[in-house]
Design a protein around this motif. Structure first.
Motif, PDB file in Angstrom:
ATOM      1  N   HIS A 113       0.653  -1.242   0.689  1.00 45.53           N
ATOM      2  CA  HIS A 113       0.047  -0.192   0.050  1.00 45.53           C
ATOM      3  C   HIS A 113       0.845   1.464  -0.191  1.00 45.53           C
ATOM      4  O   HIS A 113       1.096   1.775   1.181  1.00 45.53           O
ATOM      5  N   PRO A 114       1.695   1.348  -0.851  1.00 44.01           N
ATOM      6  CA  PRO A 114       2.564   2.896  -1.054  1.00 44.01           C
ATOM      7  C   PRO A 114       1.230   3.826  -0.932  1.00 44.01           C
ATOM      8  O   PRO A 114       0.452   4.075  -1.650  1.00 44.01           O
ATOM      9  N   LEU A 115       1.709   4.736   0.163  1.00 40.56           N
ATOM     10  CA  LEU A 115       1.417   5.788  -0.356  1.00 40.56           C
ATOM     11  C   LEU A 115       2.201   7.048  -0.290  1.00 40.56           C
ATOM     12  O   LEU A 115       3.252   7.207  -0.269  1.00 40.56           O
ATOM     13  N   VAL A 116       1.587   8.105  -0.989  1.00 36.23           N
ATOM     14  CA  VAL A 116       2.140   9.357  -1.292  1.00 36.23           C
ATOM     15  C   VAL A 116       2.791  10.413   0.423  1.00 36.23           C
ATOM     16  O   VAL A 116       1.857  10.534   0.722  1.00 36.23           O
ATOM     17  N   ASP A 117       3.641  10.987  -0.499  1.00 36.30           N
ATOM     18  CA  ASP A 117       4.402  11.512   0.739  1.00 36.30           C
ATOM     19  C   ASP A 117       3.860  12.694   1.237  1.00 36.30           C
ATOM     20  O   ASP A 117       4.787  12.685   0.069  1.00 36.30           O
ATOM     21  N   ALA A 118       3.774  13.089   1.872  1.00 34.24           N
ATOM     22  CA  ALA A 118       3.344  15.169   1.500  1.00 34.24           C
ATOM     23  C   ALA A 118       4.345  15.973   1.281  1.00 34.24           C
ATOM     24  O   ALA A 118       4.486  17.177   0.743  1.00 34.24           O
ATOM     25  N   GLY A 119       5.393  15.206   1.602  1.00 36.41           N
ATOM     26  CA  GLY A 119       7.477  15.757   2.134  1.00 36.41           C
ATOM     27  C   GLY A 119       7.794  15.472   0.351  1.00 36.41           C
ATOM     28  O   GLY A 119       9.425  16.232   0.795  1.00 36.41           O
ATOM     29  N   ALA A 120       6.927  15.194  -0.544  1.00 37.63           N
ATOM     30  CA  ALA A 120       7.629  15.125  -1.314  1.00 37.63           C
ATOM     31  C   ALA A 120       8.379  15.945  -2.743  1.00 37.63           C
ATOM     32  O   ALA A 120       7.270  17.321  -2.193  1.00 37.63           O
ATOM     33  N   ILE A 121       8.780  16.566  -2.871  1.00 39.05           N
ATOM     34  CA  ILE A 121       9.577  17.882  -3.448  1.00 39.05           C
ATOM     35  C   ILE A 121       9.031  17.803  -4.926  1.00 39.05           C
ATOM     36  O   ILE A 121       9.178  17.082  -5.296  1.00 39.05           O
ATOM     37  N   GLN A 122       8.898  18.873  -5.141  1.00 39.72           N
ATOM     38  CA  GLN A 122       8.721  18.685  -6.739  1.00 39.72           C
ATOM     39  C   GLN A 122       9.319  19.093  -7.293  1.00 39.72           C
ATOM     40  O   GLN A 122      10.329  20.041  -7.779  1.00 39.72           O
ATOM     41  N   GLY A 123       9.352  18.257  -8.776  1.00 41.35           N
ATOM     42  CA  GLY A 123      11.152  17.782  -9.180  1.00 41.35           C
ATOM     43  C   GLY A 123      11.034  18.685 -10.554  1.00 41.35           C
ATOM     44  O   GLY A 123      10.832  18.266 -11.541  1.00 41.35           O
ATOM     45  N   SER A 124      10.791  20.173 -10.445  1.00 40.07           N
ATOM     46  CA  SER A 124      12.079  21.795 -11.125  1.00 40.07           C
ATOM     47  C   SER A 124      13.265  21.131 -11.661  1.00 40.07           C
ATOM     48  O   SER A 124      13.815  21.058 -10.825  1.00 40.07           O
TER      49      SER A 124
ATOM     50  N   MET B   1      -5.695  13.915  -5.713  1.00 37.23           N
ATOM     51  CA  MET B   1      -4.313  12.784  -5.451  1.00 37.23           C
ATOM     52  C   MET B   1      -4.512  11.919  -6.023  1.00 37.23           C
ATOM     53  O   MET B   1      -5.496  10.704  -5.754  1.00 37.23           O
ATOM     54  N   ILE B   2      -3.169  11.819  -6.864  1.00 37.02           N
ATOM     55  CA  ILE B   2      -3.183  10.212  -7.824  1.00 37.02           C
ATOM     56  C   ILE B   2      -2.903   9.850  -6.946  1.00 37.02           C
ATOM     57  O   ILE B   2      -1.979   9.141  -6.044  1.00 37.02           O
ATOM     58  N   ASP B   3      -3.667   8.344  -7.003  1.00 30.75           N
ATOM     59  CA  ASP B   3      -3.237   6.415  -6.361  1.00 30.75           C
ATOM     60  C   ASP B   3      -1.930   5.994  -7.041  1.00 30.75           C
ATOM     61  O   ASP B   3      -1.876   5.876  -8.168  1.00 30.75           O
ATOM     62  N   ILE B   4      -1.278   5.796  -5.857  1.00 35.77           N
ATOM     63  CA  ILE B   4       0.232   5.901  -6.590  1.00 35.77           C
ATOM     64  C   ILE B   4       0.094   4.281  -7.347  1.00 35.77           C
ATOM     65  O   ILE B   4       0.488   3.685  -7.768  1.00 35.77           O
ATOM     66  N   LEU B   5      -0.444   3.199  -6.161  1.00 40.13           N
ATOM     67  CA  LEU B   5      -0.826   1.479  -6.735  1.00 40.13           C
ATOM     68  C   LEU B   5      -1.118   1.472  -8.203  1.00 40.13           C
ATOM     69  O   LEU B   5      -0.938   0.694  -8.876  1.00 40.13           O
ATOM     70  N   THR B   6      -2.372   2.859  -8.622  1.00 36.27           N
ATOM     71  CA  THR B   6      -2.555   2.805 -10.033  1.00 36.27           C
ATOM     72  C   THR B   6      -1.971   2.939 -11.239  1.00 36.27           C
ATOM     73  O   THR B   6      -1.527   2.571 -12.332  1.00 36.27           O
ATOM     74  N   VAL B   7      -0.552   3.655 -10.093  1.00 37.13           N
ATOM     75  CA  VAL B   7       0.473   4.586 -10.883  1.00 37.13           C
ATOM     76  C   VAL B   7       1.372   3.132 -11.892  1.00 37.13           C
ATOM     77  O   VAL B   7       1.849   2.884 -12.523  1.00 37.13           O
TER      78      VAL B   7
END
Lengths: 174, 103
Positions: A113-124, B1-7
């Motif tokens: 269950h990979p979750l999006v980390d809120a601290g991820a940097i915008q890759g400009s 927010m885009i679901d990473i599992l779908t990606v």
């Protein structure tokens, strides 16, 4: 919400173009559908907060690499392309390999269950180049790889020229 | 927010389609393009997983695809040069006609 809609459109386009590559009759149509896949993947990269990579994808993949492929397909346009059957007759047994592979991958992905980390940097472009060219001790050392990639591309260019050039007679060379 | 599992599922499906194209098709251009598609799918997987880290660790996941794109450019360059060589020798793009080792 709007990002979700864009994402589903890009994902459907990418998968549809990839499936068309599997069944396309002429390599030129296959190459054009592959360009469609790459452009929609560039859109997905931008949605995943990697806009710089999306631009690099359009420039390098859809621009340079696929231009080269289309160019070579047109140069080598052999007249009996349509006579050759599309699929290898025994190759359908080999379809088991990607089928089993995708089943295993989907099973493994289903258990995580990979979750999006809120601290991820915008890759400009700025953030990527700060990380890439960080030559300090604490950096990732990616700049050494960057130098070696330059060497690799030079070697590939020289070998492609040597391989593909016509062998001229000595007296023809000026 | 885009679901990473779908990606990740999309990346897995694209990778398997790429492997299928490289294995099943007979025209040598399709074999090359299938490999390119599989490489693209791994890039998508890298970028998807880079979102699950925080801080500078998330940037590393965006730098690896840069190198992979550069390696793919080198691979396409040499691969197409070899396709031109093979076509000059055999006058064919059918991978079934490149079986001189078997005979």
């Amino acid at each position: 919400m709007i990002a979700q809609i864009y994402f589903s459109v890009f994902a459907t386009l990418a998968l549809a173009c990839a499936l068309y590559l599997l069944v396309a009759r002429h390599p030129l149509y296959g190459a054009l559908s592959l360009i469609g896949t790459m452009l929609s993947l560039a859109g997905i990269y931008s949605l995943l907060s990697a806009p710089f990579l999306g631009v690099v994808q359009v420039l390098t993949y859809a621009g340079a690499i696929m231009m080269l492929v289309v160019f070579v397909i047109m140069v080598l346009n052999s007249s009996h392309d349509h006579v050759v059957p599309r699929f290898d007759s025994r190759g359908f047994i080999l379809l088991l390999v990607p089928a089993v592979l995708s089943a295993c991958l989907l099973y493994v992905l289903h258990t995580t269950h990979p979750l999006v980390d809120a601290g991820a940097i915008q890759g400009s472009a700025e953030a990527v180049s700060i990380q890439l060219f960080n030559t300090s001790q604490q950096g990732s050392g990616a700049w050494i790889l960057f130098e070696f990639i330059g060497l690799l591309l030079l070697a590939a260019m020289v070998s492609a020229v040597v391989l593909a050039k016509k062998h001229l007679d000595k007296k023809d060379c000026v | 927010m885009i679901d990473i599992l779908t990606v990740q599922i999309i990346a897995a499906l694209l990778f398997c389609i790429g492997v299928a194209v490289a294995l099943v098709r007979r025209n040598i251009f399709f074999v090359l393009m299938g490999v390119e598609l599989a490489l693209n799918a791994t890039n998508l997987s890298f970028i998807g997983f880079s979102r699950t880290f925080s801080g500078s660790a998330s940037m590393v996941g965006q730098i690896v695809p840069l190198f992979s794109i550069a390696v793919a450019a080198a691979e396409a360059c040499v691969g197409l040069a070899m396709v031109i060589l093979i076509f000059r020798a055999r006058e064919s793009l059918d991978s079934e006609s490149f079986t001189s080792l078997k005979e």
